[in-house]
Scaffold this active site. Structure first.
Site, PDB file in Angstrom:
ATOM      1  N   SER A 124       0.810  -1.214   0.000  1.00 45.63           N
ATOM      2  CA  SER A 124       0.000   0.000   0.000  1.00 45.63           C
ATOM      3  C   SER A 124       0.845   1.266   0.000  1.00 45.63           C
ATOM      4  O   SER A 124       0.352   2.336  -0.306  1.00 45.63           O
ATOM      5  CB  SER A 124      -0.931   0.003   1.222  1.00 45.63           C
ATOM      6  OG  SER A 124      -0.191   0.148   2.397  1.00 45.63           O
ATOM      7  N   LYS A 162       0.207   4.434   6.824  1.00 50.62           N
ATOM      8  CA  LYS A 162      -0.248   5.347   5.766  1.00 50.62           C
ATOM      9  C   LYS A 162       0.269   6.762   6.022  1.00 50.62           C
ATOM     10  O   LYS A 162       0.604   7.120   7.152  1.00 50.62           O
ATOM     11  CB  LYS A 162      -1.791   5.399   5.734  1.00 50.62           C
ATOM     12  CG  LYS A 162      -2.456   4.094   5.345  1.00 50.62           C
ATOM     13  CD  LYS A 162      -2.349   3.844   3.854  1.00 50.62           C
ATOM     14  CE  LYS A 162      -3.064   2.536   3.491  1.00 50.62           C
ATOM     15  NZ  LYS A 162      -2.451   1.367   4.181  1.00 50.62           N
TER      16      LYS A 162
END
Lengths: 203, 203
Positions: A124, A162
DNA sequence: CCATAACGAGAACGGATAGAGAACTACCTA
DNA sequence: TAGGTAGTTCTCTATCCGTTCTCGTTATGG
């Protein structure tokens, strides 16, 4: 702990030692400290250093050992190991390791705050240069500045790595992968567990 | 472990040996060390070297073996440190650092073969997760398997970090950046200087 | 006004460190 | 055998460094 306050000059000497301890090849002598701080008298400097020794901030000058060195940080500086707490994959809780093993982490990949290491599972953050199986060094912290890459816990269940962007009333977690969409949550659902400060990869 | 710290002069001798241990054709004699460090007396240098021997840092000069060489166990103590030799940017020679400083490298980011560290300048390998300013750990080697990422010297002039693909009669150097084209050379123009084995990044 | 503390300069002492140089030994080579 | 190289040991001297001391200056507070 005798919190005997330092005088101005003692504080100045202590500050100098802390600020420059990484640039010394050898611990500075009294004369060098004098020169650095603009004194002319070894004896005066000795008095200040002696006060720092009695305050427990500086290692005693036991006759043989020359030079003035700090007392405490030595051990922390020698400690180049951090615990590998587990694996982090987007969308799942951090998979903890039963017996966290210690991983060698170079001092320039961490901060002087408490840190730990996770191993990344998933793609990701691939466009930020964070690949599957990379090790990431996380500074333990419950807040972050926008743009930092964080370990975030969502609803107390899912942990993810993230980039964060916090705005009034909402928190965006941005993957670095064109195939994935940014995620938006209300602030109370997102708990920051740490901030990325270093990264390692083995080929 | 006798933590007898070295004097400045002893440290200087030791540093000199560590910094130049890879460039020696033969281990230096006392006279050569004197000349290198600006002394005129073999006897004085002998005293310093003898102190290093007793500290376990230098191999005893047992008559037969001439020259001053580092003690073998020391190498293992140093195994967490590798020299930062310079910067590597596609299309230019490696920009060497005058005094290579030692960088901490975790054992799992390196091999047991001789390695060194370079700092990456440029974006040519960005899609392989190698970003500007990353540190890369390079195993010193003059050959590579296809698919490995190598430090290649082209025409003895330009150094570059690329993925390699060798076929009969030609060598392809593949950037990991869609904006750049693969480069094809005849094998004799490409000299492999090392292979990527580890990577580090600081945030 | 005096007492006290912080600060700095400087002198003096003793031990540690450092360098020069001489003399000796061991070994290799021509 | 002679000569060169390299390591070893020694003495002598100079300098560095930590330590302790005295003395003078400045500032602060009662």
């Amino acid at each position: 702990m005798a919190e005997s306050l330092l005088t101005r000059r003692q504080q100045a000497v202590y500050d100098y030692l802390r600020q420059h301890q990484h640039t010394f090849t050898h611990p500075p002598t009294l004369d060098e400290l004098c020169h650095a701080l603009g004194l002319n008298s070894r004896g005066s400097m000795h008095k200040h250093v002696q006060a720092l020794v009695e305050a427990g901030l500086v290692a005693p000058l036991d006759g043989k050992q020359r030079g003035v060195r700090l007392q405490e940080p030595v051990r922390e500086q020698m400690e180049h190991q951090l615990p590998l707490l587990g694996y982090i994959a987007a969308g799942r809780p951090i998979e903890a390791i039963e017996n966290p093993e210690d991983v060698h982490v170079p001092p320039n990949l961490r901060t002087d705050k408490p840190c730990y290491v996770l191993q990344v599972k998933g793609d990701s953050m691939i466009e930020a240069g964070i690949l599957n199986d990379d090790w990431v060094v996380i500074e333990k912290r419950d807040y972050a500045r926008n743009g930092e890459i964080v370990v975030a816990l969502i609803d107390g269940e899912e942990a993810t790595l993230k980039r964060i962007n916090q705005r009034p009333g909402e928190v965006m977690l941005l993957p670095a992968n064109s195939a994935m969409e940014p995620m938006v949550y209300s602030p109370e659902r997102v708990q920051i567990q740490g901030v990325l400060v270093g990264q390692m990869r083995s080929y």
